[in-house]
Design an enzyme around this catalytic site. Structure first.
Site, PDB file in Angstrom:
ATOM      1  N   GLU A  21      25.507 104.084  80.723  1.00  0.00           N
ATOM      2  CA  GLU A  21      26.781 104.423  80.084  1.00  0.00           C
ATOM      3  C   GLU A  21      26.884 103.862  78.670  1.00  0.00           C
ATOM      4  OE1 GLU A  21      29.746 106.197  80.830  1.00  0.00           O
ATOM      5  OE2 GLU A  21      28.290 107.141  82.146  1.00  0.00           O
ATOM      6  N   GLU A  47      30.406 118.249  74.779  1.00  0.00           N
ATOM      7  CA  GLU A  47      29.648 117.026  75.076  1.00  0.00           C
ATOM      8  C   GLU A  47      28.344 117.387  75.774  1.00  0.00           C
ATOM      9  OE1 GLU A  47      31.738 114.054  77.373  1.00  0.00           O
ATOM     10  OE2 GLU A  47      33.603 114.350  76.262  1.00  0.00           O
ATOM     11  N   GLU A  51      27.544 102.498  72.888  1.00  0.00           N
ATOM     12  CA  GLU A  51      28.816 101.814  73.094  1.00  0.00           C
ATOM     13  C   GLU A  51      28.640 100.673  74.098  1.00  0.00           C
ATOM     14  OE1 GLU A  51      32.497 104.607  72.637  1.00  0.00           O
ATOM     15  OE2 GLU A  51      31.052 105.679  73.884  1.00  0.00           O
ATOM     16  N   LYS A  62      31.265  99.987  77.043  1.00  0.00           N
ATOM     17  CA  LYS A  62      31.518 100.964  78.103  1.00  0.00           C
ATOM     18  C   LYS A  62      31.311 100.317  79.472  1.00  0.00           C
ATOM     19  CE  LYS A  62      32.200 105.399  76.753  1.00  0.00           C
ATOM     20  NZ  LYS A  62      33.125 106.340  77.376  1.00  0.00           N
TER      21      LYS A  62
END
Length: 497
Positions: free
Chosen positions: A326, A263, A317, A320
């Site tokens: 985020e 990641e 997203e 999240k």
């Protein structure tokens, strides 16, 4: 004999290809409108993404990925870790349902056993190595152990004293788990999985880490970080963390375990406390990262040996939890539209949203609002830009501020004038960028539209296409106001022409 030699050459060629560094993506699913697995796979194919990591073993995704050749990492979620780490049978059942049932049609190449367990689920750490070994034993029983690697992603903060890299070591409190884990990785020919987030390193450094150093931007030698023990120069956080990992493993006498970054990335949007979570910085980080990996630069400790890396992540997203950042790590939105246009010339066909030669003219950050307003007035007046898209209720009205409206007007003028540098000046309040400023239904001139095709350049509007209703005009109404507007237009015509 000739056939045998040919087969050997093909085998060597394939081995070399497999060893080449690659870029993959993580596929998160915290979206309110998650695309169907077939849509996800279509996007992966269109973007030439041949390596993905799933945070689980979603059956729909595994079926959709079948017969595509895309190499897949599947994951055991942390909540399943305790059960698998305490039962060989549970581990075997997991492998049977989530790997054997899909392999080889779905090209599963690795299993991530949990993620950042030491940070997020420390009570499961004592069974982590058992879980890894139980999963591996199930693969051995099916003769898949040579084809599918088993490891667990570690957060980079498990490495203490990470700079200079030559002094780095793992948090010793976890050595009772780390040492047997590294023994397993070495004996099984697997790799250490590492999550690296220079964005957070930069944010938490209180100014110690320069932004350019976090973003892979080129630095002069006197600005690079120097390891005082080895005199090696580091020009970015990413390489320093990878080398710190190699040194930390060497400190425990493990010197031949490769590192894969599972990641890394940079958020494209943040709240008021996250001023460096921007489209431009996200574009810069990920573009530079991709070039760095695929150009096989390697790290200062291991030059020429690049580290294969998975970008966090494929989609923004919106579900999240946490701060705005985020929700904004994605390369694409749920519709499959790029969040920004990566700059990847010379890095092959990966990520087909690359349009490096496509440039835009935007309002300069920090420009005087009065200067921007005046430039906007000129663009929508003597500059003959059709600013009707900025009217209330029109696609580019929101956000209703001078920066956004000026950017639209500047860019329209810039494209109409053939994208010459002089056409993006506006008395010093404009900049040329490769980041597409389009947003929502507001598509800028020259932008890649939702269908991936180029929007044509805007033709010059007639003189009467602008009116006193233009959003650049905030002076009221009536004949006296019209005279004031005319005077301002004449003044700015002198300045900008």
């Amino acid at each position: 004999m000739a056939l045998l030699i040919l087969l050997l050459l093909l085998a060597v060629s394939q081995a070399t290809a497999d060893e080449d560094p690659y870029i993959g993506v993580n596929i998160g699913t915290d979206l309110s409108d998650m695309p169907h697995p077939t849509q996800v796979v279509a996007l992966l194919k269109a973007q030439q993404l041949r390596h993905v990591r799933l945070y689980n073993a979603d059956q729909g995704m595994l079926i959709a990925l079948a017969n595509t050749g895309i190499r897949v990492m599947v994951s055991i979620p942390n909540e399943q870790l305790l059960g698998i780490g305490q039962s060989n049978a549970t581990a075997a059942n997991w492998v049977s349902r989530n790997v054997i049932a899909h392999y080889p049609a779905t090209n599963i190449t690795a299993i991530c056993v949990g993620s950042e367990v030491f940070n997020t689920l420390p009570n499961a750490a004592p069974v982590l190595v058992n879980a890894i070994k139980f999963i591996h034993s199930a693969l051995v029983a099916s003769n898949l152990d040579s084809k599918i690697k088993v490891s667990t992603p570690l957060a980079s903060n498990i490495i203490l004293d990470s700079f200079p890299p030559s002094q780095a070591f793992f948090n010793r409190s976890w050595n009772p788990v780390l040492v047997p884990m590294l023994n397993f990785l070495q004996s099984s020919g697997s790799f250490l999985m590492l999550n690296i987030y220079p964005y957070y390193d930069y944010m938490q450094s209180n100014g110690v880490i320069p932004l350019d150093y976090a973003l892979f931007k080129p630095l002069p030698p006197n600005k690079e970080a120097v390891d005082a023990n080895t005199l090696v120069h580091y020009s970015n956080v990413f390489d320093a963390m990878v080398d710190a990992t190699y040194f930390a493993m060497a400190f425990l006498n493990f010197t031949n375990i490769p590192v894969i970054v599972t990641e890394t990335g940079w958020p494209s949007k943040g709240d008021s406390t996250e001023p460096d979570a921007t489209l431009e910085n996200a574009n810069t980080y990920n573009s530079n990262l991709i070039r760095h990996v695929l150009n096989k630069t390697g790290t200062p400790k291991r030059p020429g040996i690049a580290v294969s890396t998975y970008i966090y992540e494929l989609y923004n997203e919106d579900m999240k939890p946490g701060p705005v950042s985020e929700k904004n790590w994605g390369l694409f939105d749920a519709n499959g539209d790029p969040v920004y246009i990566l700059r990847l010339t010379g890095s092959g066909s990966l990520l087909a949203n690359d349009t490096t030669n496509q440039t835009y003219c935007t309002a300069k950050e920090g420009a005087d609002p009065k200067m921007l307003q005046a430039a906007l007035d000129w663009a929508c007046g003597p500059g003959k830009v059709d600013c009707s898209a900025l009217l209330q209720g029109k696609p580019c009205y929101e956000p209703d501020n001078v920066i956004a409206h000026a950017t639209y007007a500047f860019d329209t003028y810039y494209h109409r004038m053939g994208k010459t540098p002089d056409a993006c000046n506006f008395n010093g309040v404009a900049d040329i960028t490769t980041t597409d400023p389009s947003h929502g239904s507001c598509i800028f001139p020259g932008s890649l539209g939702r269908n991936g095709t180029m929007i044509g350049n805007i033709t010059a509007p007639s003189m009467n296409s602008t009116s006193s209703d233009s959003p650049g005009r905030k002076y009221g109404s009536g004949s006296f106001t019209s005279i004031l507007v005319l005077i301002k237009v004449m003044l700015w015509s002198v300045i900008f022409l």
